[in-house]
Motif scaffolding. Sequence first.
Motif, short mmCIF file in Angstrom:
data_model
loop_
_atom_site.label_atom_id
_atom_site.label_comp_id
_atom_site.label_asym_id
_atom_site.label_seq_id
_atom_site.Cartn_x
_atom_site.Cartn_y
_atom_site.Cartn_z
N ASN A 220 0.82 -1.21 0.00
CA ASN A 220 0.00 0.00 0.00
C ASN A 220 0.86 1.26 0.00
N PHE A 221 1.96 1.22 0.74
CA PHE A 221 2.88 2.35 0.78
C PHE A 221 3.49 2.62 -0.59
N VAL A 222 3.97 1.58 -1.24
CA VAL A 222 4.57 1.73 -2.57
C VAL A 222 3.53 2.21 -3.57
N THR A 223 2.32 1.68 -3.49
CA THR A 223 1.25 2.08 -4.41
C THR A 223 0.90 3.56 -4.25
N VAL A 236 6.39 10.05 0.00
CA VAL A 236 6.74 9.82 1.40
C VAL A 236 8.06 9.06 1.43
N PRO A 237 9.09 9.57 2.10
CA PRO A 237 10.42 8.96 2.00
C PRO A 237 10.55 7.60 2.67
N ASN A 238 9.75 7.33 3.68
CA ASN A 238 9.98 6.10 4.43
C ASN A 238 8.68 5.58 5.06
N LEU A 239 8.53 4.27 5.08
CA LEU A 239 7.38 3.64 5.72
C LEU A 239 7.69 3.37 7.19
N ASP A 240 6.99 4.06 8.09
CA ASP A 240 7.19 3.84 9.51
C ASP A 240 5.85 3.81 10.25
N LYS A 241 4.82 3.36 9.55
CA LYS A 241 3.49 3.24 10.14
C LYS A 241 3.13 1.77 10.31
#
Length: 332
Positions: A220-223, A236-241
Amino acid sequence: MGRNLKNAVIAFLTPLPSLLFYHYFLGYCSEHECDVSSPSNGSSHFPSLVWNWCYQHPILLANLLFFLNVDLLFWIIGLLQSCHWLIDLYWTVIPVLLMHYYATHPLAKYNPWRSRAVMLITWVWSMRLTHNYFRREKWQWGAREDWRFNNMRQQYGKSWWWVCFFPIYVAQQVFLIGICMPFYVIHSVDRPWNIWDFVAVVICVTGIIIAYYADTQLYNFVTRNEKLKQLGKPVVPNLDKGIWHYSRHPNYFGEQLWWWGLVIFGWNLECSWTAVGALINSMCLAYVTLLVERRMLEKDYRAEAYSVYQETTSVWVPWFKSSPKEGKEKDN
């Protein structure tokens, strides 16, 4: 569409040599009631010698079929297509094939409840990982190969055509045969179900659930970032959720829980040596983790954010955040 359909056909046809050979072997054992004692000398008994060897050496037969059908055949297909994508897809399938191979071999003996439980959770694991593979590849067959293979291709240049046989295929045989040894033990030792089997199932299922949610959140983040790029907006630079708030690689952690859960089955059957395969796989994944994090830091737009993420977030095991190192920020 033509390439996608062609690769789908290739993927379904490639395991047929091993499947057909094993089918004929089981047919021979059934017809002769598994009486495959060594025949008398003579060239006319060569087929019986082959079946006798297959009967007496299930692990060696599994390795031989893997070498011929996966190492050699997949390698040749990869050379013809200039893309070694098949092995990545079959990582989700080969464990299932090995599990059923060990369960149906004429020498197999096992507790039916343990076997059924392992078969069920292994199919669930395989379907989850296969779904994630195709979702990540936008439902295409063989659209690309692993980015690590691309890096090695550039490193070895013209020698890559023969060098690739060892890290992509022979090494994969060592890993896959090794981490799947609990399947062999489960189907070669007949002992009653006990509490440790239940513990192993819980750990395996927990690993599957964690890996599923981690991969779904990553997808979902990449999409979302891809949509932001299309709109010309900053990504968004980074997934931290979600679960990624507590671990930098929760998908890897979930996958390791799965394999070490299988090891508990082997340990419970007094075959603790089955941990060797999972240990080697964990060591390999630790190296892959380093490669992934170096790749993340190579991107200028996310380097700073990911550096802080590294300081505050656990590598594998989900845990609470720690405070960033102020000294390092001042030095920069």
